[in-house]
Design an enzyme around this catalytic site. Structure first.
Site, PDB file in Angstrom:
ATOM      1  N   GLN A  34     -14.260  19.399  75.970  1.00  0.00           N
ATOM      2  CA  GLN A  34     -14.147  20.752  76.544  1.00  0.00           C
ATOM      3  C   GLN A  34     -15.534  21.402  76.583  1.00  0.00           C
ATOM      4  O   GLN A  34     -16.252  21.402  75.588  1.00  0.00           O
ATOM      5  CB  GLN A  34     -13.180  21.591  75.695  1.00  0.00           C
ATOM      6  CG  GLN A  34     -12.901  22.965  76.250  1.00  0.00           C
ATOM      7  CD  GLN A  34     -12.152  22.950  77.589  1.00  0.00           C
ATOM      8  OE1 GLN A  34     -11.307  22.113  77.834  1.00  0.00           O
ATOM      9  NE2 GLN A  34     -12.490  23.877  78.467  1.00  0.00           N
TER      10      GLN A  34
ATOM     11  N   LYS B  25      -3.722  21.884  78.021  1.00  0.00           N
ATOM     12  CA  LYS B  25      -3.805  20.485  78.464  1.00  0.00           C
ATOM     13  C   LYS B  25      -2.968  19.589  77.561  1.00  0.00           C
ATOM     14  O   LYS B  25      -2.222  18.729  78.032  1.00  0.00           O
ATOM     15  CB  LYS B  25      -5.277  20.041  78.484  1.00  0.00           C
ATOM     16  CG  LYS B  25      -6.076  20.725  79.590  1.00  0.00           C
ATOM     17  CD  LYS B  25      -7.582  20.591  79.412  1.00  0.00           C
ATOM     18  CE  LYS B  25      -8.317  21.444  80.442  1.00  0.00           C
ATOM     19  NZ  LYS B  25      -9.770  21.522  80.220  1.00  0.00           N
TER      20      LYS B  25
ATOM     21  N   ASP C 109     -12.204  13.397  83.048  1.00  0.00           N
ATOM     22  CA  ASP C 109     -12.616  14.728  83.492  1.00  0.00           C
ATOM     23  C   ASP C 109     -13.790  14.638  84.478  1.00  0.00           C
ATOM     24  O   ASP C 109     -14.279  15.647  84.974  1.00  0.00           O
ATOM     25  CB  ASP C 109     -13.021  15.556  82.259  1.00  0.00           C
ATOM     26  CG  ASP C 109     -12.909  17.055  82.492  1.00  0.00           C
ATOM     27  OD1 ASP C 109     -12.160  17.468  83.400  1.00  0.00           O
ATOM     28  OD2 ASP C 109     -13.581  17.819  81.774  1.00  0.00           O
TER      29      ASP C 109
END
Ligand code: NAP
Length: 293
Positions: free
Chosen positions: A100, A56, A123
């Site tokens: 994450q 990413k 996200d």
């Protein structure tokens, strides 16, 4: 029955979205002298998670965004993580925040997600983002299901009134997927490990979304002729990564199908980039085209 289904080419569409993202970055930079910035937070030493975060960060650099990875040791507490996420949420130089997951077991993941300011939740993991997804309102979607929706739109898959069967109900994939399909007027069946007669339900589906995490779990003879089959699965194996769908068998029946790799995976990353740049535009009050493709 379709002997050669249309391949839903996520890689190609993701490439086009990324080009638009890079152009949007240039526009923001030109107008504000600020580069959109994504901060990725990684807790622990899980090699797969570290690899995902590095990909990413690298893609951000390729598209002209700033990015930073913040690493926490595996023994980090919820309080420590929440403090950092609060700090990042208040930092005007940071436009998007990604935590994450999974995080180590001692951390309250929900509490950590909720520490991400909704305007920076690129996200799509906060309750605010979930509620907006379910109500079909503008906001940040969970990246994988949002990428799937974009892929279905690109190939003009009729969603309204169709029967969509989602296999899996995780917070990052199955549940938001079901919400987005419902908001797009599909009739949605959500299946999980306790579902009875899964094959029978999948056989009724116009659209099948496989989000199980088990290699080749969905069999070809479960697929209704002409159905659209989307495989979100990404399972590492000795001969590379494989999906949740038995592709060769399902492709004998499907009208459209995603490959693995090259289907859903690249779309997830492209949506993350797109949402980060959109978050930056909103925070910096720059107007961008409504959709990056
Ligand atoms: P997860 O959290 O493990 O959830 C799996 C879901 O599948 C659960 O809801 C589970 O049901 C259900 N399930 C398990 N066994 C089943 C069975 N026998 N019959 C029916 N349902 C069953 O996984 P996830 O995070 O959603 O990920 C799913 C897959 O997508 C994985 O392969 C993952 O690597 C992949 N993925 C890909 C991307 C991408 O960018 N391409 C992003 C995220 C995830 P219960 O709820 O009852 O346990």
């Amino acid at each position: 029955m379709s002997p050669s289904p249309t391949i839903l080419d996520g890689k190609a569409l993701a490439g086009r979205i990324q080009q638009q993202v890079a152009e949007n970055v240039r526009q923001i930079l030109q107008r504000t002298n600020v580069r959109p910035c994504l901060v990725a937070v990684l807790v622990g030493e899980d090699p797969a998670s570290a690899k995902y975060v590095q990909r990413k960060v690298k893609l951000c650099e390729e598209l002209g965004l700033r990015s930073r990875m913040i690493k926490f040791p595996v023994a980090t507490t919820t309080t420590q993580l929440v403090a950092k996420l609060n700090e990042l949420s208040a930092d005007p130089a940071v436009h998007g925040i990604l935590l994450q997951h999974p995080v180590p077991a001692q951390i309250d993941e929900r509490e950590a997600f909720e520490a991400i300011g909704p305007g920076k939740d690129v996200d799509g993991v906060t309750f605010t983002s979930f509620a907006r997804m379910y109500f079909g309102l503008a906001g940040f979607g969970s990246c994988t299901p949002a990428g799937i929706m974009r892929l279905l739109e690109e190939y003009r898959v009729p969603i309204r009134g169709s029967h969509a069967v989602v296999i899996g109900r995780s917070a990052i994939l199955g549940k938001p997927m079901a919400g987005m399909l419902l908001a797009a007027d599909a009739t949605v069946t959500v299946c999980h490990s306790k579902t009875r007669d899964l094959a029978g339900l999948v056989r009724q589906a116009d659209i099948v979304i496989a989000a199980v995490g088990k290699p080749h779990f969905v069999k070809g003879d479960w697929i209704k002729p002409g159905a659209v089959v989307v495989d979100a699965g990404f399972n590492p194996g000795p001969r590379g990564n494989v999906g949740d769908v038995d592709f060769d068998a399902a492709a004998q029946k499907a009208g459209m199908i995603t490959p693995v790799p090259g289907g859903v995976g690249p779309m997830t990353l492209a949506i993350l980039m797109d949402q980060t740049v959109r978050a930056a535009a909103e925070q910096l009050k720059v107007e961008l085209p409504t959709q990056a493709d």
